[in-house]
Design a protein around this motif. Structure first.
Motif, PDB file in Angstrom:
ATOM      1  N   TYR A 194      63.173 -22.664  36.251  1.00 53.59           N
ATOM      2  CA  TYR A 194      63.233 -23.418  37.503  1.00 53.59           C
ATOM      3  C   TYR A 194      64.290 -22.756  38.366  1.00 53.59           C
ATOM      4  O   TYR A 194      65.376 -22.421  37.876  1.00 53.59           O
ATOM      5  CB  TYR A 194      63.632 -24.867  37.251  1.00 53.59           C
ATOM      6  N   ALA A 195      63.981 -22.570  39.644  1.00 47.79           N
ATOM      7  CA  ALA A 195      64.959 -21.960  40.543  1.00 47.79           C
ATOM      8  C   ALA A 195      64.992 -22.743  41.836  1.00 47.79           C
ATOM      9  O   ALA A 195      63.946 -23.118  42.376  1.00 47.79           O
ATOM     10  CB  ALA A 195      64.603 -20.502  40.809  1.00 47.79           C
ATOM     11  N   ALA A 196      66.193 -23.011  42.323  1.00 44.45           N
ATOM     12  CA  ALA A 196      66.347 -23.635  43.639  1.00 44.45           C
ATOM     13  C   ALA A 196      66.798 -22.549  44.601  1.00 44.45           C
ATOM     14  O   ALA A 196      67.805 -21.881  44.347  1.00 44.45           O
ATOM     15  CB  ALA A 196      67.366 -24.762  43.574  1.00 44.45           C
ATOM     16  N   PRO A 197      66.039 -22.326  45.698  1.00 48.06           N
ATOM     17  CA  PRO A 197      66.406 -21.251  46.621  1.00 48.06           C
ATOM     18  C   PRO A 197      67.690 -21.573  47.387  1.00 48.06           C
ATOM     19  O   PRO A 197      68.026 -22.735  47.600  1.00 48.06           O
ATOM     20  CB  PRO A 197      65.206 -21.171  47.575  1.00 48.06           C
ATOM     21  N   ALA A 198      68.388 -20.499  47.790  1.00 51.42           N
ATOM     22  CA  ALA A 198      69.650 -20.671  48.496  1.00 51.42           C
ATOM     23  C   ALA A 198      69.427 -21.153  49.927  1.00 51.42           C
ATOM     24  O   ALA A 198      70.246 -21.854  50.492  1.00 51.42           O
ATOM     25  CB  ALA A 198      70.431 -19.357  48.497  1.00 51.42           C
ATOM     26  N   SER A 199      68.277 -20.778  50.522  1.00 53.16           N
ATOM     27  CA  SER A 199      68.022 -21.231  51.889  1.00 53.16           C
ATOM     28  C   SER A 199      66.732 -22.038  51.917  1.00 53.16           C
ATOM     29  O   SER A 199      65.871 -21.890  51.061  1.00 53.16           O
ATOM     30  CB  SER A 199      67.905 -20.033  52.829  1.00 53.16           C
ATOM     31  N   ALA A 200      66.630 -22.901  52.935  1.00 52.83           N
ATOM     32  CA  ALA A 200      65.506 -23.830  52.983  1.00 52.83           C
ATOM     33  C   ALA A 200      64.185 -23.106  53.235  1.00 52.83           C
ATOM     34  O   ALA A 200      63.144 -23.489  52.697  1.00 52.83           O
ATOM     35  CB  ALA A 200      65.749 -24.868  54.083  1.00 52.83           C
ATOM     36  N   ASP A 201      64.233 -22.025  54.036  1.00 48.82           N
ATOM     37  CA  ASP A 201      62.971 -21.352  54.364  1.00 48.82           C
ATOM     38  C   ASP A 201      62.695 -20.211  53.386  1.00 48.82           C
ATOM     39  O   ASP A 201      62.699 -19.040  53.728  1.00 48.82           O
ATOM     40  CB  ASP A 201      63.004 -20.832  55.814  1.00 48.82           C
ATOM     41  N   ALA A 202      62.498 -20.591  52.134  1.00 50.17           N
ATOM     42  CA  ALA A 202      62.300 -19.579  51.095  1.00 50.17           C
ATOM     43  C   ALA A 202      60.914 -18.955  51.205  1.00 50.17           C
ATOM     44  O   ALA A 202      59.960 -19.595  51.607  1.00 50.17           O
ATOM     45  CB  ALA A 202      62.483 -20.219  49.725  1.00 50.17           C
ATOM     46  N   ASP A 203      60.862 -17.707  50.852  1.00 55.17           N
ATOM     47  CA  ASP A 203      59.635 -16.943  50.793  1.00 55.17           C
ATOM     48  C   ASP A 203      58.674 -17.598  49.785  1.00 55.17           C
ATOM     49  O   ASP A 203      59.070 -17.917  48.667  1.00 55.17           O
ATOM     50  CB  ASP A 203      60.063 -15.524  50.357  1.00 55.17           C
ATOM     51  N   PRO A 204      57.426 -17.852  50.178  1.00 52.76           N
ATOM     52  CA  PRO A 204      56.500 -18.503  49.253  1.00 52.76           C
ATOM     53  C   PRO A 204      56.254 -17.677  47.977  1.00 52.76           C
ATOM     54  O   PRO A 204      55.840 -18.226  46.955  1.00 52.76           O
ATOM     55  CB  PRO A 204      55.209 -18.659  50.059  1.00 52.76           C
ATOM     56  N   MET A 205      56.501 -16.374  48.018  1.00 55.03           N
ATOM     57  CA  MET A 205      56.299 -15.544  46.836  1.00 55.03           C
ATOM     58  C   MET A 205      57.571 -15.403  46.003  1.00 55.03           C
ATOM     59  O   MET A 205      57.660 -14.551  45.132  1.00 55.03           O
ATOM     60  CB  MET A 205      55.790 -14.160  47.241  1.00 55.03           C
ATOM     61  N   LEU A 206      58.574 -16.256  46.278  1.00 54.01           N
ATOM     62  CA  LEU A 206      59.843 -16.111  45.565  1.00 54.01           C
ATOM     63  C   LEU A 206      59.640 -16.185  44.046  1.00 54.01           C
ATOM     64  O   LEU A 206      60.228 -15.415  43.289  1.00 54.01           O
ATOM     65  CB  LEU A 206      60.828 -17.199  46.028  1.00 54.01           C
ATOM     66  N   GLY A 207      58.800 -17.116  43.589  1.00 51.47           N
ATOM     67  CA  GLY A 207      58.562 -17.261  42.152  1.00 51.47           C
ATOM     68  C   GLY A 207      58.069 -15.961  41.534  1.00 51.47           C
ATOM     69  O   GLY A 207      58.579 -15.512  40.500  1.00 51.47           O
ATOM     70  N   ALA A 208      57.076 -15.341  42.179  1.00 55.58           N
ATOM     71  CA  ALA A 208      56.521 -14.092  41.657  1.00 55.58           C
ATOM     72  C   ALA A 208      57.576 -12.994  41.686  1.00 55.58           C
ATOM     73  O   ALA A 208      57.679 -12.183  40.767  1.00 55.58           O
ATOM     74  CB  ALA A 208      55.312 -13.682  42.492  1.00 55.58           C
ATOM     75  N   ARG A 209      58.393 -12.978  42.761  1.00 54.84           N
ATOM     76  CA  ARG A 209      59.409 -11.934  42.885  1.00 54.84           C
ATOM     77  C   ARG A 209      60.493 -12.084  41.808  1.00 54.84           C
ATOM     78  O   ARG A 209      60.934 -11.109  41.204  1.00 54.84           O
ATOM     79  CB  ARG A 209      60.028 -11.990  44.283  1.00 54.84           C
ATOM     80  N   LEU A 210      60.857 -13.340  41.543  1.00 53.87           N
ATOM     81  CA  LEU A 210      61.884 -13.573  40.523  1.00 53.87           C
ATOM     82  C   LEU A 210      61.375 -13.178  39.142  1.00 53.87           C
ATOM     83  O   LEU A 210      62.099 -12.638  38.327  1.00 53.87           O
ATOM     84  CB  LEU A 210      62.314 -15.044  40.544  1.00 53.87           C
ATOM     85  N   ARG A 211      60.089 -13.438  38.929  1.00 52.34           N
ATOM     86  CA  ARG A 211      59.529 -13.093  37.619  1.00 52.34           C
ATOM     87  C   ARG A 211      59.527 -11.571  37.438  1.00 52.34           C
ATOM     88  O   ARG A 211      59.822 -11.060  36.355  1.00 52.34           O
ATOM     89  CB  ARG A 211      58.125 -13.684  37.488  1.00 52.34           C
ATOM     90  N   ASP A 212      59.261 -10.845  38.522  1.00 42.94           N
ATOM     91  CA  ASP A 212      59.336  -9.382  38.478  1.00 42.94           C
ATOM     92  C   ASP A 212      60.756  -8.921  38.157  1.00 42.94           C
ATOM     93  O   ASP A 212      60.973  -7.979  37.406  1.00 42.94           O
ATOM     94  CB  ASP A 212      58.909  -8.782  39.820  1.00 42.94           C
ATOM     95  N   ARG A 213      61.723  -9.596  38.776  1.00 46.09           N
ATOM     96  CA  ARG A 213      63.130  -9.267  38.572  1.00 46.09           C
ATOM     97  C   ARG A 213      63.497  -9.442  37.094  1.00 46.09           C
ATOM     98  O   ARG A 213      64.173  -8.617  36.493  1.00 46.09           O
ATOM     99  CB  ARG A 213      63.962 -10.197  39.464  1.00 46.09           C
ATOM    100  N   LEU A 214      63.028 -10.555  36.522  1.00 49.12           N
ATOM    101  CA  LEU A 214      63.296 -10.820  35.108  1.00 49.12           C
ATOM    102  C   LEU A 214      62.683  -9.725  34.246  1.00 49.12           C
ATOM    103  O   LEU A 214      63.280  -9.256  33.281  1.00 49.12           O
ATOM    104  CB  LEU A 214      62.743 -12.190  34.705  1.00 49.12           C
ATOM    105  N   ARG A 215      61.462  -9.317  34.626  1.00 48.14           N
ATOM    106  CA  ARG A 215      60.778  -8.280  33.846  1.00 48.14           C
ATOM    107  C   ARG A 215      61.532  -6.968  33.871  1.00 48.14           C
ATOM    108  O   ARG A 215      61.435  -6.180  32.949  1.00 48.14           O
ATOM    109  CB  ARG A 215      59.390  -8.036  34.427  1.00 48.14           C
ATOM    110  N   ALA A 216      62.265  -6.730  34.948  1.00 48.40           N
ATOM    111  CA  ALA A 216      62.996  -5.470  35.071  1.00 48.40           C
ATOM    112  C   ALA A 216      64.251  -5.460  34.206  1.00 48.40           C
ATOM    113  O   ALA A 216      64.839  -4.421  33.983  1.00 48.40           O
ATOM    114  CB  ALA A 216      63.363  -5.218  36.533  1.00 48.40           C
ATOM    115  N   GLU A 217      64.665  -6.630  33.746  1.00 49.47           N
ATOM    116  CA  GLU A 217      65.928  -6.677  33.013  1.00 49.47           C
ATOM    117  C   GLU A 217      65.823  -7.192  31.583  1.00 49.47           C
ATOM    118  O   GLU A 217      66.697  -6.936  30.772  1.00 49.47           O
ATOM    119  CB  GLU A 217      66.938  -7.564  33.766  1.00 49.47           C
TER     120      GLU A 217
END
Lengths: 769, 70
Positions: free
Chosen positions: A613-636
């Protein structure tokens, strides 16, 4: 479940003097057994009958609890009735049959008699007697120390030992390569390692590893240095591993599926300066580290020059390093000495490895299940058959086991379950099946015994820090209990259940499990603090250490260890140990994330998946944030730590003391898809049915026809489940290979339709890629 | 820095004859074979102190037997 409770206005004084104390002792005993902070009683005390809940706060004392019960009893319940822990009846009452045990108050405050409940729920006569004994202990301790918090009451009697088991190895320990070389002398032509067409005898194994060790020495490698080993499963990898040990060094197996950044962290942490890599992986070795071709450590036979140079290394030098998930965001490198492995596999009490045994090597070398496979075989003169590289699929597994005549087979719990259900003839020639990593299903193990009578079965438990196994349940008869026991300490290990003050607790009381003896790891390579925190002074053996497992357990009446939970947030996912904090740390390092939490969810079959679960830092978060974060996790992070879904929520609930409220995280049965490709809805009936099947299996919605099964969170066991479901619902057999080559709904639907039209009625048609 | 709920309990830093460091509840007698090093504090404070002080997690006997420092 909604439970509404309200304080009753009348106290309990059921059977004269002392009965309230007995009732309080019963409540404390049940609390100490389960750690439940609310104890649910089913009272049958004449006028006072019904379900009542008694809260046991951490700081509550025995005197306080007695006073509370005397003044107004427990809290009565309306709404959904919770399962009672115990039924309480008046003296002389003949108890009616009950799932939970029945506690009969004895006259004049003489304590309690406990009648058995349902044995399938663990409440046989012995367990009932144990509870009665515990109530007696609490009563005595509570009367003596009425102002001590009940969670801290000492319940052991003088002279009762905390540890049980044998801490010393059954035979004096030696270095592993010394033990293996002995077989090269005694049975030089016996097969040692095979893989595909490659077959290596003990003589050849020893000669080639000796030559490989010379190559390492020329690079200046010596005792306790950690050498990286970067290769897929092969016979040569086993030769290279032995060469590293012969050079006096320890191996760190790098997992080819791990992201480069992860590998770099491990190499830096273990101060590796040399990696033996097979050609395909040389380029993936992080910079600053020298590489040596794997072949240099496993040169062809006949290249050895003379006898091996003796090494100034003993059994307390390291054999290998395994990285485990670390809660602070940094993986921890567990350094394991030869002593710990030798104690596991030489004349052990949990397996009887023989020179004529054939073992299968399929576990990743970066996990210590591989320790069991490799060294049980080679230290005992057996034959280690390595499953050739590639996915471990049930069909390949069956073929390999049968072709090689495998007699001792270790399968991770998930794969074991699947194989028993779907490919039971895999076990035809196997005399001993072992499993570990997760909770084994008793009904499936019973099924295994029913189809293969006379087989031996081992359920192994243990953290890497106490070298593969800490306790094992080995049996030639099926389990009778609801859960497969984890059994007794392995030879060379003793265990204890201790309370927060590190005092022993009696059987039936929950505490943390500690392990001691020859199986202990040295510690965490570059973390002295974490080492000191987990490897603590042994209370009874001067100068020795014990390892704090973090597992909350209790000892059952039959002496076996029963799991209750974890003392921390660590979870097991498909047998892998995961610290949610390590995943949360990666998420929190992303600037667009304000809050993060990772939890584990179980489906109806008990299979676990990680949800972030992630809460974005700003209200107008990118709708693809979930997919992007999952990519980030995969990189590490390694694959087993990648959450099935990253759910982006506007804010996560906080508890009054400022921590994330994990209980308040929304439980989702289906998660939005975290994939990059656009959603393309299914159109024809086959696609619609398949998309629904995938969605139900993966817990994702909606599933588009261009979505990749593995991108959506699928893995090999889920793939096997999907094949079974498609076969059952659609009457078409699809091979695993089809799914791996054509992993989308559209492709699979097309393959199914082709099969159906080719076959007319479409029954049991084989589709292959 | 800890993998469980930080406790307010006090611990003492202890060392054994093999130069292995650890922690022990401050209110309890130090087990045989271990010596109190002098530091007393929360679990986190003790661990922090050990991280700064214990530079080689090898036991004394392994260190004496040689090999690289780790």
């Amino acid at each position: 479940m909604t439970i509404q409770s309200s304080a009753t206005d009348a106290g309990i004084d059921p059977a004269g003097a002392g009965a309230v104390e007995t009732l309080a002792a019963l409540v404390v005993a049940l609390h100490r057994r389960s750690l439940d902070e609310r104890v649910v009683l089913d009272l049958h005390l004449g006028d006072r009958s019904g379900i009542e809940i008694v809260d046991v706060p951490n700081t509550g004392t025995f005197a306080g609890l007695c006073g509370r019960l005397r003044a107004h009893g427990g809290d009565s319940v309306s709404g959904d009735t919770p399962e009672p822990a115990v039924r309480v009846v008046l003296p002389g009452t003949t108890p009616a049959p009950s799932t939970c045990p029945v506690a009969e108050l004895l006259p004049n405050g003489d304590g309690i008699r406990v009648h058995a409940g349902d044995p399938a729920e663990g409440w046989d006569a012995a367990e009932a007697d144990l509870l009665a004994d515990l109530v007696g202990r609490v009563l005595a301790a509570g009367r003596e120390n009425p102002r001590v918090p009940v969670t801290r009451l000492r319940l052991t009697r003088p002279g009762e030992p905390a540890f049980w088991g044998t801490p010393d190895a059954p035979v004096p320990v030696e270095r592993l390569e010394t033990l293996i070389a002995r077989h090269a002398a005694q049975r030089p032509d016996s097969p040692a390692v095979s893989c595909g067409d490659v077959r290596i005898s003990y003589r050849e194994l020893d000669e080639r590893a000796t030559a490989g060790a010379e190559a390492l020495r020329r690079e200046g490698v010596g005792p306790d240095e950690v050498v990286g080993l970067f290769a897929e499963r092969s016979a040569e990898r086993i030769v290279a591993l032995l060469a590293i040990l012969k050079a006096g060094a320890a191996y760190l197996a790098l997992n080819p599926d791990d992201p480069t950044s992860r590998l770099a962290v491990q190499l830096r942490d273990a101060r590796v300066r040399l990696v033996a890599a097979e050609p395909a992986f040389t380029d993936a070795v992080p910079g600053g580290v020298a590489t040596l071709p794997l072949d240099a450590l496993a040169p062809p036979a006949g290249t050895a020059t003379g006898s091996p140079t003796p090494v100034a290394a003993g059994p307390d030098h390291l054999a290998y390093v395994c990285y485990t998930s670390g809660s602070t965001g940094v993986p921890k490198g567990v350094g394991v000495p030869h002593r710990a492995v030798a104690r596991l596999v030489r004349q052990p009490n949990w397996v009887d490895p023989r020179p004529d045994d054939v073992f299968l090597q399929l576990s990743p070398l970066s996990f210590d299940a591989a320790t069991v496979e490799i060294f049980s075989a080679l230290v005992n003169g057996g034959h280690l058959v390595v499953l050739p590289p590639g996915r471990v699929e049930p069909d390949r597994l069956r073929q390999a086991v049968r072709e090689a005549g495998v007699t001792v087979l270790l399968l991770p719990t998930g794969l074991l379950h699947y194989t028993i259900e779907a490919k039971p003839d895999t076990f035809a020639g196997v005399r001993h099946v072992l499993t570990g990593g997760d909770v084994a299903s008793a009904s499936l193990v019973r099924q295994l015994f029913a189809s293969h009578p006379g087989m031996l079965f081992t359920n192994g438990y243990g953290p890497t820090e106490n070298t593969s196994y800490t306790t094992c349940w080995t049996s030639d008869v099926p389990p009778v209990t609801a859960n497969v026991p984890i059994g007794d300490p392995v030879s060379g290990t003793s265990v204890a259940v201790l309370d927060e003050d590190l005092h022993g607790v009696p059987a039936g009381v929950c505490g943390q499990l500690y392990a001691a003896g020859d199986g202990l790891a040295r510690g965490y390579l570059s973390s002295a603090g974490a080492t000191a925190d987990r490897f603590m002074p042994h209370p009874d053996v001067p100068g020795a250490r014990m390892y704090r497992t973090g597992d909350l357990v209790r000892r059952a009446a039959d002496g076996t260890v029963v799991f209750v939970g974890r003392a921390d947030d660590q979870v097991k996912v498909n047998g892998y140990r995961v610290e949610p904090g390590e995943i949360e740390d990666v998420l929190l390092r992303q600037p667009e994330v304000a809050q993060a939490a990772v939890t584990v969810q179980r489906n109806k079959n008990g299979a676990a998946s990680l949800i972030a679960y992630a809460a974005p830092a700003s209200a107008d978060a990118d709708p693809m944030l979930g997919a992007r974060l999952r990519d980030r996790l995969r990189a590490e992070l390694p694959a087993y730590m990648i959450p099935t879904a990253v759910l982006v929520r506007p804010g996560l609930a906080i508890t009054p003391n400022g921590k994330l409220d994990r209980q308040a995280l929304p439980a989702a049965h289906r998660y939005p898809r975290n994939v990059w490709n656009d959603y393309v809805p299914p159109t024809n009936p086959t696609e619609i049915e398949l998309a629904e099947t995938w969605g139900a299996l993966l817990g994702v919605e909606p599933v588009g026809v261009e979505d990749d099964f593995f991108e959506l969170g699928g893995h090999s066991l889920l793939a096997a489940e999907l094949m079974a479901k498609v076969s059952q619902d659609m009457g078409v057999e699809v091979s695993a290979r089809t799914l791996y080559l054509q992993p989308t709904v559209a492709e699979m639907a097309a393959a199914i339709e082709n099969a159906v039209s080719a076959n007319g009625d479409g029954r049991t048609e084989e589709v292959s890629g | 820095m800890l993998d469980e709920t930080p406790s307010t309990a006090e611990f003492a830093v202890v060392v054994n004859d093999e130069d292995q460091w650890s922690i022990w509840p401050a209110h309890r007698t130090v087990p045989a074979g271990w010596t109190a090093e002098g530091t007393v504090g929360s679990r986190g404070e003790c661990i922090e102190h050990i991280d700064a002080s214990w530079t080689d997690i090898r036991s004394r006997s392994v260190r004496d037997a040689g090999g690289v420092d780790r």
